[in-house]
Scaffold this motif. Structure first.
Motif, short mmCIF file in Angstrom:
data_model
loop_
_atom_site.label_atom_id
_atom_site.label_comp_id
_atom_site.label_asym_id
_atom_site.label_seq_id
_atom_site.Cartn_x
_atom_site.Cartn_y
_atom_site.Cartn_z
N SER A 86 43.90 42.71 41.89
CA SER A 86 43.06 41.86 41.06
C SER A 86 43.90 40.88 40.26
O SER A 86 43.59 39.68 40.20
CB SER A 86 42.22 42.72 40.11
OG SER A 86 41.42 41.92 39.27
N ARG A 87 44.97 41.36 39.65
CA ARG A 87 45.81 40.48 38.84
C ARG A 87 46.50 39.41 39.69
O ARG A 87 46.54 38.23 39.31
CB ARG A 87 46.86 41.30 38.09
CG ARG A 87 46.31 42.20 37.00
CD ARG A 87 45.58 41.43 35.94
NE ARG A 87 45.26 42.25 34.77
CZ ARG A 87 44.42 41.91 33.82
NH1 ARG A 87 43.76 40.75 33.90
NH2 ARG A 87 44.19 42.71 32.79
N GLU A 90 44.36 36.48 40.70
CA GLU A 90 43.97 35.54 39.66
C GLU A 90 44.67 34.19 39.85
O GLU A 90 44.21 33.17 39.35
CB GLU A 90 44.30 36.11 38.28
CG GLU A 90 43.40 37.27 37.87
CD GLU A 90 43.82 37.91 36.56
OE1 GLU A 90 44.86 37.49 36.00
OE2 GLU A 90 43.12 38.83 36.09
N SER A 194 44.93 45.94 29.50
CA SER A 194 43.99 46.43 30.52
C SER A 194 42.67 46.88 29.94
O SER A 194 41.71 47.09 30.67
CB SER A 194 44.62 47.60 31.28
OG SER A 194 44.71 48.75 30.43
N GLN A 196 39.14 47.53 27.90
CA GLN A 196 37.88 47.02 27.34
C GLN A 196 37.07 48.21 26.87
O GLN A 196 37.19 49.32 27.40
CB GLN A 196 37.07 46.23 28.37
CG GLN A 196 36.57 47.05 29.53
CD GLN A 196 35.38 46.42 30.24
OE1 GLN A 196 34.33 46.26 29.65
NE2 GLN A 196 35.58 46.06 31.50
N LYS A 203 39.62 41.02 26.96
CA LYS A 203 39.66 40.42 28.29
C LYS A 203 40.06 41.43 29.36
O LYS A 203 40.08 41.12 30.54
CB LYS A 203 40.62 39.23 28.29
CG LYS A 203 40.16 38.07 27.42
CD LYS A 203 41.14 36.91 27.48
CE LYS A 203 40.68 35.77 26.60
NZ LYS A 203 41.63 34.61 26.64
N SER A 205 39.95 44.88 31.77
CA SER A 205 38.91 45.34 32.70
C SER A 205 38.70 46.84 32.69
O SER A 205 37.66 47.32 33.14
CB SER A 205 39.25 44.88 34.12
OG SER A 205 39.18 43.47 34.22
N CYS A 207 37.45 50.08 31.57
CA CYS A 207 36.47 50.50 30.57
C CYS A 207 36.85 51.89 30.05
O CYS A 207 37.08 52.82 30.82
CB CYS A 207 35.06 50.49 31.14
SG CYS A 207 34.81 51.49 32.60
N THR A 260 39.04 51.70 38.43
CA THR A 260 39.57 50.34 38.54
C THR A 260 39.11 49.66 39.83
O THR A 260 39.14 48.44 39.92
CB THR A 260 41.11 50.33 38.49
OG1 THR A 260 41.61 51.13 39.57
CG2 THR A 260 41.61 50.87 37.17
N THR A 263 36.10 48.14 38.13
CA THR A 263 36.32 47.26 36.99
C THR A 263 37.37 46.18 37.23
O THR A 263 37.34 45.14 36.57
CB THR A 263 36.73 48.09 35.76
OG1 THR A 263 37.93 48.83 36.07
CG2 THR A 263 35.64 49.06 35.37
N PHE A 264 38.29 46.40 38.16
CA PHE A 264 39.29 45.38 38.48
C PHE A 264 39.03 44.74 39.84
O PHE A 264 38.79 43.55 39.95
CB PHE A 264 40.70 45.99 38.48
CG PHE A 264 41.34 46.05 37.12
CD1 PHE A 264 42.18 45.04 36.68
CD2 PHE A 264 41.11 47.13 36.29
CE1 PHE A 264 42.78 45.09 35.44
CE2 PHE A 264 41.71 47.20 35.04
CZ PHE A 264 42.53 46.18 34.62
N LYS A 267 35.70 43.18 40.48
CA LYS A 267 35.56 42.02 39.59
C LYS A 267 36.00 40.74 40.29
O LYS A 267 35.48 39.65 40.02
CB LYS A 267 36.36 42.25 38.32
CG LYS A 267 36.29 41.14 37.28
CD LYS A 267 37.13 41.52 36.07
CE LYS A 267 37.13 40.41 35.02
NZ LYS A 267 37.95 40.77 33.85
#
Length: 632
Positions: A86-87, A90, A194, A196, A203, A205, A207, A260, A263-264, A267
């Motif tokens: 995910s990172r 980006e 990381s 939230q 910001k 992801s 949770c 993740t 959430t990652f 996403k």
């Protein structure tokens, strides 16, 4: 409705069972109300893990059109791999591919209270350790069952979701071991990045929130009993206290698991530069002729199609502490003698698979007076199902009992502010299948299982997991053969070091003291004696009895770590440098629990998220300092 599959403890519902029409006379509105309710419940259940929630499978597109060369390929869409992919994606200039051995998570994965139901299914690797005669003697075939997730989210999609960072000493020690930029002051930023919460607009992801809580009597008993013995209640999230009892948070949001993978990775599922191929099992890493640079990876798609993909920049291995070393050894990176014995050409002679660590746990069972704790009847259980499906709250949004964790420095001669024992708790209500579900998951042997059933028939059970935080014993991972289809060969080596036995014994004795507190006596809490003939030779509750008990009942809490260790060049056991690069090979990094030089003092999922963040940072830093078209 095919999506109705919560578990064997929750009634299976079909439209055949409830046709929406009653045999008695009706004007119609009554039948309409019932039909509306049923359709609402079924729709709510199906919404827990719908296909559109997850990244689509890019495999069919590859079969039709072929694969381009990717800048980065991530093996494993588990806890760390989902973060890394995910990172990296980006950056719209980078093409990222994820190879995941499983598919989308089932509904059962998303419901906190029934996570044990996912074990022994196609969503799990179903691994077993080698039999050693010293541990797991009370389980099937005297082997430890090591569950590992095989789906988007990996083991983070089948675990108990508890979020524990460890403590500052864990990471400061990593730096002292020769790993710069891994001290607490360095990793804390990655943890925060990381994160939230329901109360935060961060910001991040990942949770992390509080679970729904139930059974206040258990909460009071644990906190009050600990207080009687001098252990305070503290806030784990603040990180300034490390000893005592605390309410622990988890990777859950609005009553639903938040791995993740969700959430990652999910996403970024609509990013055009991020592709995911599901049911893709990596089988071999390819290198250039000199063996100095990764060029691609081979994998099997849907169990039979052999495919490969070329890599322009890096391969990131995030398959976990069991499968990351397995793939490295299959590809020629590992102990020379072991690889040669299997006929695998040796590319790099490194101690891959060594330094395997795990948090051995000893389960202790307390029988509780059922008259002291309000039990749920069948109406309550039906209400719980309705409440969860409609609102994602109630008992199914919890994890067995109030999520309380205890941290103890068991050595009374030590003034250390850091723990060596961790306690987790699992409540098993009389008249429910909670005990059977746990025993089925861990495959407890018949004789011991029957003695627990007998105790459960007469009262509730509270299972307290006594977890060894800093094991001195280490195991190893090896290959069964050069065939990628064979599982890794796993040597747990639990209880090898006598110091581990003594620490666990102190951890058990503390619970014996808890049994005598006023808080525990108020609930008529009593330690259950299990049917273990070898241990019955010793006086119940004696040191020798508990040492025997450890051999039978000790098992994993699924925190395997350290098998692809990072460390300096002066450390002969290190496989990675501190930036997580395989030594002597370009374009190959590892990012999962296997990189830990020493295991952290708590559940490993939170630190694994942090490792994913750190790996992505290192990769981005390295590649942003050079041209996008230059090999590192």
């Amino acid at each position: 409705m095919a999506c109705v599959q919560l578990s064997d403890t929750i009634a299976t519902v079909t439209m055949t069972d409830f046709p929406g029409q009653c045999v008695q006379q009706s004007l119609g509105i009554g039948n309409t109300l019932v039909s509306t309710l049923l359709h609402t419940l079924l729709a709510a259940q199906c919404s827990l893990s719908p296909p559109e929630l997850w990244p689509k499978d890019y495999g069919p597109t590859y079969i039709e059109k072929g694969l381009d060369t990717y800048d980065f390929v991530v093996i494993g869409a588990g806890t760390a791999g989902s973060v890394v992919a995910s990172r990296l994606s980006e950056n719209p200039k980078w093409k990222v591919l994820v190879l995941e051995a499983g598919g989308d998570p089932p509904i059962e994965s998303m419901i906190p209270a029934i996570f044990f139901e996912v074990q022994h299914s196609k969503y799990n690797w179903d691994y077993y350790t080698e039999r050693d005669g010293k541990s797991c003697l009370g389980y099937k075939n005297q082997m430890c069952y090591w569950a590992r997730g095989k789906m988007i989210g990996g083991s983070g999609a089948i675990n108990a979701m508890l979020y524990v960072r460890g403590n500052n000493e864990d990471y400061d020690n990593w730096e002292r071991m020769g790993n710069p930029n891994w001290a607490w002051k360095d990793v804390r930023r990655a943890f925060e990045k990381s994160l939230q919460t329901n109360e935060s607009d961060s910001k991040g992801s990942a949770c992390v929130n509080h679970f729904d809580e139930h059974y206040p009597e258990i909460r009071r008993m644990l906190f009050s009993g600990a207080k009687e013995l001098g252990l305070p209640e503290f806030d784990l999230a603040k990180g300034d206290t490390h000893i005592g009892y605390t309410t622990v948070r988890g990777n859950v949001k609005n009553g639903i698991r938040g791995s993740t993978g969700q959430t990652f990775l999910a996403k970024g599922k609509d990013r055009p530069n991020l592709h995911v191929i599901k049911n893709a099992v990596a089988t071999k890493i390819n290198f250039n002729d000199q063996g100095t640079q990764v060029t691609g990876v081979e994998f099997t798609y849907n169990d039979h199609q052999k495919l490969s993909v070329k890599i322009n920049k890096e391969l990131i291995l995030s398959a976990g502490s069991l499968d990351s070393p397995k793939l490295l050894m299959l590809s020629g990176i590992g102990p020379q003698e072991h690889l040669e014995n299997l006929g695998i050409p040796v590319l790099k002679n490194l101690n891959v698979g060594d330094n395997l660590q795990d948090h051995l746990m000893i389960p202790l069972f307390f029988k509780l007076d059922e008259s002291k704790i309000r039990a749920e009847n069948m109406r309550d259980q039906l209400d719980a199902i309705y409440t969860y499906l409609v609102n994602q709250t109630g008992p199914l949004a919890a994890i067995g009992t109030v999520p309380i964790t205890g941290f103890l420095n068991s050595d009374e001669s030590s003034s250390s502010p850091y723990p060596d024992i961790l306690y987790h708790n699992l409540f098993m209500q009389r008249g429910t299948s909670s005990l059977e579900t746990w025993m089925k998951a861990v495959e407890l042997s018949d004789g011991i299982a029957e003695s627990l059933r007998e105790a459960h028939r007469d009262g509730h059970l509270l299972q307290i997991f006594i977890k060894l935080l800093k094991p001195k014993s280490t195991g190893k991972i090896r290959l069964h053969s050069a065939d990628p289809k064979d599982p890794p060969k796993m040597f747990a080596n639990y209880l090898d070091d006598p110091e581990d036995i003594e620490t666990l014994l102190r951890g058990i004795k503390f619970q014996m003291k808890m049994e005598k507190t006023a808080a525990f006596r108020e609930q008529n809490a009593e330690i259950v004696k299990l049917d273990i003939p070898e241990c019955d030779k010793f006086e119940f509750r004696s040191d020798n009895y508990w040492k025997c008990y450890m051999k039978y009942m000790g098992n994993t809490v699924y925190h395997m770590a350290g098998s692809v260790k990072m460390g300096p060049d002066t450390d002969s056991g290190a496989v990675l440098d501190w930036r997580l690069r395989i030594k002597g090979v370009k374009g190959l990094r590892v990012a999962d629990t296997s990189i830990m030089p020493s295991i952290v003092s708590g559940n490993t999922n939170g630190p694994t998220i942090m490792i994913g963040e750190r790996a992505a940072e290192f990769i981005s830093e390295d590649w942003n300092t050079i041209s996008d078209h230059t090999e590192l």
